[in-house]
Design an enzyme around this catalytic site. Structure first.
Site, short mmCIF file in Angstrom:
data_model
loop_
_atom_site.label_atom_id
_atom_site.label_comp_id
_atom_site.label_asym_id
_atom_site.label_seq_id
_atom_site.Cartn_x
_atom_site.Cartn_y
_atom_site.Cartn_z
N ARG A 116 0.79 -1.08 -0.21
CA ARG A 116 0.24 0.03 -0.38
C ARG A 116 0.80 0.71 -0.24
NH1 ARG A 116 -2.05 2.06 4.82
NH2 ARG A 116 -2.30 0.05 5.37
N TYR A 174 -14.63 15.67 -17.05
CA TYR A 174 -14.53 13.65 -16.43
C TYR A 174 -16.21 14.10 -15.37
CZ TYR A 174 -14.49 9.27 -16.21
OH TYR A 174 -14.62 7.83 -15.85
N ASP A 187 -6.03 17.42 -15.86
CA ASP A 187 -6.38 15.98 -16.30
C ASP A 187 -6.43 15.89 -17.50
OD1 ASP A 187 -7.45 14.12 -17.29
OD2 ASP A 187 -9.13 14.06 -16.31
N LYS A 241 -6.75 4.72 -20.04
CA LYS A 241 -7.51 4.71 -21.27
C LYS A 241 -5.17 4.93 -22.22
CE LYS A 241 -10.69 5.44 -19.62
NZ LYS A 241 -11.39 7.06 -18.96
C1 LIG Z 1 -11.63 7.64 -17.86
C2 LIG Z 1 -11.66 8.76 -17.00
C3 LIG Z 1 -11.49 9.33 -15.89
C4 LIG Z 1 -11.50 8.59 -15.22
O1 LIG Z 1 -10.68 6.91 -14.79
P1 LIG Z 1 -10.96 5.63 -14.97
O2 LIG Z 1 -9.96 4.86 -15.08
O3 LIG Z 1 -12.10 5.25 -14.70
O4 LIG Z 1 -11.77 5.97 -12.93
C5 LIG Z 1 -10.48 10.73 -16.21
N1 LIG Z 1 -10.85 11.70 -16.74
C6 LIG Z 1 -10.94 11.30 -17.90
C7 LIG Z 1 -10.38 11.85 -19.04
C8 LIG Z 1 -10.75 9.99 -18.27
O5 LIG Z 1 -11.30 9.59 -19.54
#
Ligand SMILES: *Cc1c(COP(=O)(O)O)cnc(C)c1O
Length: 398
Positions: free
Chosen positions: A54, A107, A179, A204
Site C-alpha cells: 500500500r 470528466y 487531467d 486509457k
Molecule cells: C476515464 C477517465 C477518468 C476516470 O478514470 P478511471 O480510470 O476510469 O477511474 C478520468 N478522466 C478522464 C478524462 C477519463 O477519460
C-alpha cells in the site's frame, strides 16, 4: 545525462541502465509485504517501495519513474484508478474552508466529486466556461487554493488555454492540476506550460489495451510526497500485476499515439466532407474554433473525436449499431476503435437543457479511434452512415 526522447523513455524509462544482467522485463513483485534482516532495517524501509505494497512496490517504482520522465515531472505515483488519482490528489491539497476554481467541462466522475462530495467537507468549487480561461480570474477568492483543468474535454473536444490559465493561477498563488488523459504526454506536456500536477486515467492511452484500470499523478517531489501520505491513508494503491501491465503498455505509447493521431485526423477529414454529417469536433481540424490554440499547445490531435449526424435520433442510434469494427462501448485509448452516444453514456445523468447548453445532442456520436487501418475504419463508417436517410433539402445536390 542528455535529455532522452519520449520513444526511449517509454522503453527504458524507469529501469536501471547499470543492471546489464538480469530479466529484461520488469518482474512483478506480487507481494503484499517485504521481509527485513533486523529492526533497524525495518525502520529504514518504511518510507520505501520495499515495506508494504500500500506504501509502494518495486514494480510500481519502475512505472512511476517512466511516467514522471515522460511528463517532465520529478516524481509520479500510481493509483488503482484514474478517479483514485484525482480524488486522492485533491484531498491531499485542500482542507475545509478552501475554494477551487475549475472549468465547466470535466470528466463526469470528477464533476461529481467537486460538486457533490467536496461540499460535504466544506470545500466549494466554482466552474468557469472551459474556452474562456480569462474568466478564471473573476471567480478567484482569497481562500482559493486550486485550479483544476482538463484538456481536451469529453465529448466535444474543447480546449483550455494552458498558458493563460496557469498565468492567472500563478498570480494568485494557486496550485494547478490537469487531467491530461485525452492528450497523453506525447501530445501535450502541461508541466512545460507551468502546470503543477498532471493526472491521468492510465486505464486509457497509457495502458492502451482496454485490459486494466489504473491512475497516475505526476508533479514535484514535494507535492508528490503530500499525495503519497494521502494515498497510503486512503488506500487507493495499484496492484503490482496491474503495474506490470501498465509498464508493458507504456513501452508502445509513443507509436500507438502517433497512429491514433494519424487515424483520427483521417477519419475527421472524411466525416467533415460527408453529406450525412453536420459538424465534426476534432482539435486538429482547421474548422475547430480553437485550432490555433490546439497546434500551439499540442503536438497531435489525439484519438478522440465527436460529430453530429445530420439525421434523427433514431437514425443516429441505428448508425452506431450498424458499425462492424467499432465496438459500442464506453472508454477510450485502447488499440480497438469504440463508439458511444454521450446521451446514453457519459451524459446520461445530465438534464436535457444542460446537455443542450453543452452542445450534447441526441445526434452527437463519440468515436475513440484505435490503431487499425484508417481505410478500413472509414469504410465501416461509410457503410453504417447509409442508414441515415438523405436530408430532403440536400437531395437535389446529389
Ligand atoms: C476515464 C477517465 C477518468 C476516470 O478514470 P478511471 O480510470 O476510469 O477511474 C478520468 N478522466 C478522464 C478524462 C477519463 O477519460
Amino acid at each position: 545525462m542528455k535529455k532522452r526522447h519520449p520513444e526511449t523513455v517509454a522503453i527504458h524509462g524507469g529501469s536501471e541502465p547499470e543492471h546489464k544482467s538480469g530479466p529484461l522485463a520488469t518482474p512483478i513483485f506480487q507481494t503484499s509485504t517485504f521481509g527485513v534482516e533486523d529492526n533497524d532495517e525495518q525502520r529504514r524501509v518504511t518510507h520505501s517501495d520495499r515495506f508494504y505494497t500500500r506504501y509502494g512496490n518495486p514494480t510500481h517504482t519502475v512505472a512511476e519513474k517512466t511516467i514522471a520522465e515522460l511528463e517532465g515531472a520529478e516524481a509520479a505515483l500510481l493509483f488503482a484508478s484514474g478517479m483514485g488519482a484525482i480524488t486522492t490528489t485533491v484531498l491531499a491539497l485542500v482542507r475545509a474552508g478552501d475554494h477551487i476554481v475549475a472549468q465547466a467541462d470535466l470528466y463526469g466522475g470528477a464533476m461529481k466529486f467537486f460538486s457533490h462530495w467536496l461540499p460535504k467537507f466544506g470545500v466549494e468549487t466554482s466552474f468557469v466556461e472551459t474556452t474562456r480561461a480569462a474568466d478564471f480570474e473573476r471567480v478567484v477568492r482569497p481562500n482559493t487554493r486550486l485550479m483544476y483543468l482538463e484538456s481536451p474535454t469529453n465529448p466535444t473536444l474543447k480546449l483550455v488555454d494552458l498558458g493563460r490559465a496557469v498565468g492567472i493561477a500563478k498570480q494568485h498563488g494557486l496550485t494547478t492540476l490537469i487531467d491530461n488523459t485525452f492528450a497523453t504526454p506525447i501530445n501535450q506536456r502541461p508541466i512545460e506550460h507551468g502546470v503543477d500536477i498532471v493526472l491521468h486515467s492510465a486505464t486509457k492511452y497509457m495502458a492502451g489495451h482496454s485490459d486494466l484500470i489504473a491512475g497516475v499523478a505526476a508533479g514535484s517531489r514535494k507535492l508528490m510526497e503530500q499525495v503519497w501520505e494521502t494515498r497510503t491513508t486512503l488506500g487507493g494503491t495499484m496492484d503490482p500485476h496491474a503495474a506490470f501491465l501498465l509498464l508493458r503498455g507504456l513501452k508502445t505509447l509513443v507509436v500507438r499515439v502517433e497512429r491514433h493521431n494519424q487515424n483520427a485526423l483521417r477519419v475527421a477529414q472524411f466525416l467533415e466532407k460527408h453529406a450525412r454529417v453536420k459538424r465534426v469536433n476534432y482539435p486538429f481540424l482547421a474548422s475547430h474554433p480553437q485550432h490555433a490554440l490546439a497546434v500551439q499547445q499540442m503536438s497531435g490531435g489525439g484519438g478522440l473525436l465527436s460529430f453530429e449526424v445530420d439525421g434523427t435520433a433514431e437514425e443516429t442510434r441505428r448508425f452506431t449499431e450498424s458499425l462492424r469494427m467499432f465496438a459500442l462501448a464506453p472508454s477510450l485509448g485502447g488499440v480497438d476503435s469504440l463508439v458511444t452516444l454521450p446521451v446514453v453514456t457519459s451524459h446520461a445523468m445530465v438534464s436535457p437543457e444542460e446537455r443542450k447548453q453543452m452542445g450534447i445532442t441526441e445526434q452527437l456520436v463519440r468515436l475513440a479511434i484505435g490503431i487499425e487501418n484508417a481505410e478500413d475504419l472509414i469504410a465501416d463508417l461509410e457503410q453504417a452512415l447509409a442508414v441515415v436517410a438523405p436530408a430532403k433539402e440536400h437531395a437535389h445536390a446529389d
